[in-house]
Write an enzyme that holds these catalytic residues in place. Structure first.
Site, PDB file in Angstrom:
ATOM      1  N   SER A  65      22.583  59.241 -23.491  1.00 16.86           N
ATOM      2  CA  SER A  65      21.506  59.450 -24.648  1.00 16.86           C
ATOM      3  C   SER A  65      22.170  60.671 -25.575  1.00 16.86           C
ATOM      4  O   SER A  65      22.851  61.292 -25.345  1.00 16.86           O
ATOM      5  CB  SER A  65      20.472  60.375 -23.796  1.00 16.86           C
TER       6      SER A  65
ATOM      7  N   TYR B 189      17.144  66.799 -18.479  1.00 18.10           N
ATOM      8  CA  TYR B 189      17.590  65.273 -18.851  1.00 18.10           C
ATOM      9  C   TYR B 189      18.547  65.132 -19.508  1.00 18.10           C
ATOM     10  O   TYR B 189      19.648  64.453 -18.789  1.00 18.10           O
ATOM     11  CB  TYR B 189      16.575  64.746 -19.745  1.00 18.10           C
TER      12      TYR B 189
HETATM   13  N1  LIG Z   1      14.234  54.736 -25.122  1.00 16.43           N
HETATM   14  C1  LIG Z   1      15.279  55.644 -25.981  1.00 16.43           C
HETATM   15  O1  LIG Z   1      14.881  56.035 -26.985  1.00 16.43           O
HETATM   16  C2  LIG Z   1      16.343  56.089 -24.939  1.00 16.43           C
HETATM   17  C3  LIG Z   1      17.067  57.050 -25.730  1.00 16.43           C
HETATM   18  C4  LIG Z   1      18.050  57.578 -25.140  1.00 16.43           C
HETATM   19  C5  LIG Z   1      18.589  57.287 -23.675  1.00 16.43           C
HETATM   20  N2  LIG Z   1      17.735  56.244 -23.159  1.00 16.43           N
HETATM   21  C6  LIG Z   1      18.130  55.753 -21.766  1.00 16.43           C
HETATM   22  O2  LIG Z   1      18.096  54.434 -21.746  1.00 16.43           O
HETATM   23  C7  LIG Z   1      17.485  53.960 -20.412  1.00 16.43           C
HETATM   24  C8  LIG Z   1      16.690  53.067 -20.559  1.00 16.43           C
HETATM   25  O3  LIG Z   1      15.255  53.793 -21.127  1.00 16.43           O
HETATM   26  P1  LIG Z   1      13.929  53.021 -21.595  1.00 16.43           P
HETATM   27  O4  LIG Z   1      13.672  53.782 -22.893  1.00 16.43           O
HETATM   28  O5  LIG Z   1      13.990  51.513 -21.466  1.00 16.43           O
HETATM   29  O6  LIG Z   1      12.934  53.785 -20.451  1.00 16.43           O
HETATM   30  P2  LIG Z   1      11.822  53.188 -19.354  1.00 16.43           P
HETATM   31  O7  LIG Z   1      11.503  54.405 -18.790  1.00 16.43           O
HETATM   32  O8  LIG Z   1      11.272  52.346 -19.961  1.00 16.43           O
HETATM   33  O9  LIG Z   1      12.906  52.492 -18.507  1.00 16.43           O
HETATM   34  C9  LIG Z   1      13.749  52.892 -17.333  1.00 16.43           C
HETATM   35  C10 LIG Z   1      13.291  52.406 -16.001  1.00 16.43           C
HETATM   36  O10 LIG Z   1      13.909  52.816 -14.869  1.00 16.43           O
HETATM   37  C11 LIG Z   1      12.975  52.732 -13.705  1.00 16.43           C
HETATM   38  N3  LIG Z   1      13.458  53.768 -12.883  1.00 16.43           N
HETATM   39  C12 LIG Z   1      13.293  55.227 -13.254  1.00 16.43           C
HETATM   40  N4  LIG Z   1      13.876  55.723 -12.081  1.00 16.43           N
HETATM   41  C13 LIG Z   1      14.225  54.713 -11.196  1.00 16.43           C
HETATM   42  C14 LIG Z   1      14.964  54.626  -9.769  1.00 16.43           C
HETATM   43  N5  LIG Z   1      15.086  55.822  -9.253  1.00 16.43           N
HETATM   44  N6  LIG Z   1      15.310  53.559  -9.443  1.00 16.43           N
HETATM   45  C15 LIG Z   1      14.908  52.341  -9.773  1.00 16.43           C
HETATM   46  N7  LIG Z   1      14.269  52.426 -11.065  1.00 16.43           N
HETATM   47  C16 LIG Z   1      13.972  53.536 -11.803  1.00 16.43           C
HETATM   48  C17 LIG Z   1      11.533  53.006 -14.430  1.00 16.43           C
HETATM   49  O11 LIG Z   1      10.570  52.489 -13.515  1.00 16.43           O
HETATM   50  C18 LIG Z   1      11.602  52.532 -15.706  1.00 16.43           C
HETATM   51  O12 LIG Z   1      11.256  50.946 -15.742  1.00 16.43           O
HETATM   52  C19 LIG Z   1      17.197  55.124 -19.584  1.00 16.43           C
HETATM   53  O13 LIG Z   1      18.438  55.457 -19.023  1.00 16.43           O
HETATM   54  C20 LIG Z   1      17.076  56.347 -20.732  1.00 16.43           C
HETATM   55  O14 LIG Z   1      17.477  57.769 -20.330  1.00 16.43           O
HETATM   56  C21 LIG Z   1      16.499  55.805 -23.813  1.00 16.43           C
END
Ligand SMILES: NC(=O)c1ccc[n+]([C@@H]2O[C@H](COP(=O)([O-])OP(=O)(O)OC[C@H]3O[C@@H](n4cnc5c(N)ncnc54)[C@H](O)[C@@H]3O)[C@@H](O)[C@H]2O)c1
Length: 363
Positions: free
Chosen positions: A151, A176
């Site tokens: 991230s 985080y």
């Molecule tokens: N969206 C953003 O702007 C952004 C920015 C930086 C990093 N990220 C990273 O990208 C990745 C995806 O993000 P996103 O925006 O799609 O978030 P999101 O929350 O929509 O997707 C993450 C998914 O992981 C699942 N999850 C969480 N803990 C879990 C576990 N222990 N076992 C199985 N499933 C689990 C959740 O149910 C969720 O559906 C994440 O790692 C997030 O930290 C996202």
């Protein structure tokens, strides 16, 4: 760079039907011919799980038309026995770990879940990748590439912009961010010790249709749609990289196909096949401009009325503690190694979000 042809491969995507995961799986189902994609998600209720069900229904529909087999497994990354069982059963060639507990503010009241999902869960994935090489045979090489979500939050309060992967990122300002930086460190050690090709991707504020309701553009839309006001911090004087979901998916899809090469150093020991990249818009937008475009597009899509009064619904306030005025990505390395820089502008991206929002919540 070691090229990987995804056709016919067995791929694990964790965090589908999360926002990025679901869109990645949709792309894989459309693009590759033959093979299997396994999605793993615990479907937690950090935000409305109905959105995850909705995204999963899109994936199911796409799977019906695809030559690729799709299997959805409901379970947690923290369940080591489940992860090991999946790796034994499917013999994954490529692993994309997107499942994580996201959100900076939520980590203040719910630290346990960050440790469980982002640290223990990620460790389970690394161990399973490591042991995939115990099962190497004529028909299976073990995991050829582990791609995982880091991230932009790892840059913490860094002042130098644009943020480069060469910058020091040892000062996380949230739990985080600390877990994401830890993922990079753990991946480095596993890449070095067990020669696992791994690539971490630092995403910068990803937005788009059926995105995450905890993020600003989405929660602001919810408030505006109810006639409420939104707060704009630092009087809108902030610059951010906003990355449209299709650009993120394009970046991840390209990276999956190019793994860091395995090679030995002068000491005869493996040089870790390890890399980290930024994936960000690369064109920082002023927050006030982003919000103006969002409101215009919400009017255009019919979420807000034609005579909507922008000025009356925004409160310009001071800086929030811990916030940084300017953050954006140096995306040169991604361009150099994968020939890709995100290119979808906020007008196009927010238009698609606004149209989706209208269809999903209003019409
Ligand atoms: N969206 C953003 O702007 C952004 C920015 C930086 C990093 N990220 C990273 O990208 C990745 C995806 O993000 P996103 O925006 O799609 O978030 P999101 O929350 O929509 O997707 C993450 C998914 O992981 C699942 N999850 C969480 N803990 C879990 C576990 N222990 N076992 C199985 N499933 C689990 C959740 O149910 C969720 O559906 C994440 O790692 C997030 O930290 C996202």
């Amino acid at each position: 760079m070691n090229k990987i042809d995804l056709n016919g491969k067995t791929i694990l995507v964790t965090g589908c039907p999360g926002f990025i995961g679901a869109n990645l799986v949709l792309r894989l189902l459309k693009e590759i011919s033959a093979g299997t994609v396994v999605s793993l998600d615990n479907m937690n209720d950090y935000y409305d799980p109905a959105l995850k069900e909705y995204r999963l229904s899109l994936v199911d529909k796409a799977a019906e038309m695809s030559q690729v087999k799709h299997v959805f497994v409901k379970g947690t990354l923290a369940d080591k026995a489940l992860i090991d069982k999946l790796f034994d059963e499917y013999k994954f060639d490529v692993v994309v770990n997107l499942a994580a507990q996201a959100g900076v503010r939520y980590s203040i009241d719910h630290p346990d879940v960050y440790i469980e999902s982002n640290l223990i869960g990620f460790y389970n994935i690394l161990e399973a990748c490591r042991h995939s090489y115990d099962k190497v045979s004529d028909s299976y090489q073990g995991v050829q590439h582990l791609v995982y979500a880091s991230s932009s939050s790892v840059y913490g309060g860094n002042k130098k912009v644009p943020f480069s992967t060469d910058d020091k990122v040892d000062n996380p300002v949230s739990l985080y961010a600390a877990t994401k930086k830890s993922n990079e460190l753990l991946a480095h050690s596993y890449s070095k010790l067990y020669n696992i090709p791994s690539t971490g991707l630092r995403f910068f504020t990803v937005y788009g249709p059926a995105g995450r309701p905890d993020m600003f553009y989405f929660s602001a839309t919810n408030r505006l749609a109810k006639g409420e006001n939104i707060k704009i911090f630092n009087y809108g004087n902030m610059k951010r990289d906003f990355t449209y979901i299709d650009d993120i998916v394009e970046g991840v899809y390209r990276v999956m196909q190019g793994a860091p090469e395995k090679k030995n150093g002068e000491d005869g020991l493996p040089v870790p096949p390890y890399a980290v990249y930024n994936i960000g818009g690369g064109q920082p937008e002023n927050l006030l401009d982003y919000i103006s475009v969002l409101q215009e597009e919400l009017v255009r899509a019919g979420v807000l009325p034609d005579d909507y009064d922008f000025e009356a619904h925004r409160e310009l306030v001071g800086m929030q503690p811990g916030d940084v005025p300017v953050t954006y990505a140096d995306s040169e390395a991604l361009e150099r190694d994968y020939g890709f820089t995100p290119k979808i502008g906020i007008r196009e991206g927010l238009r698609k979000f606004a149209e989706w929002y209208k269809d999903y919540y209003i019409s």
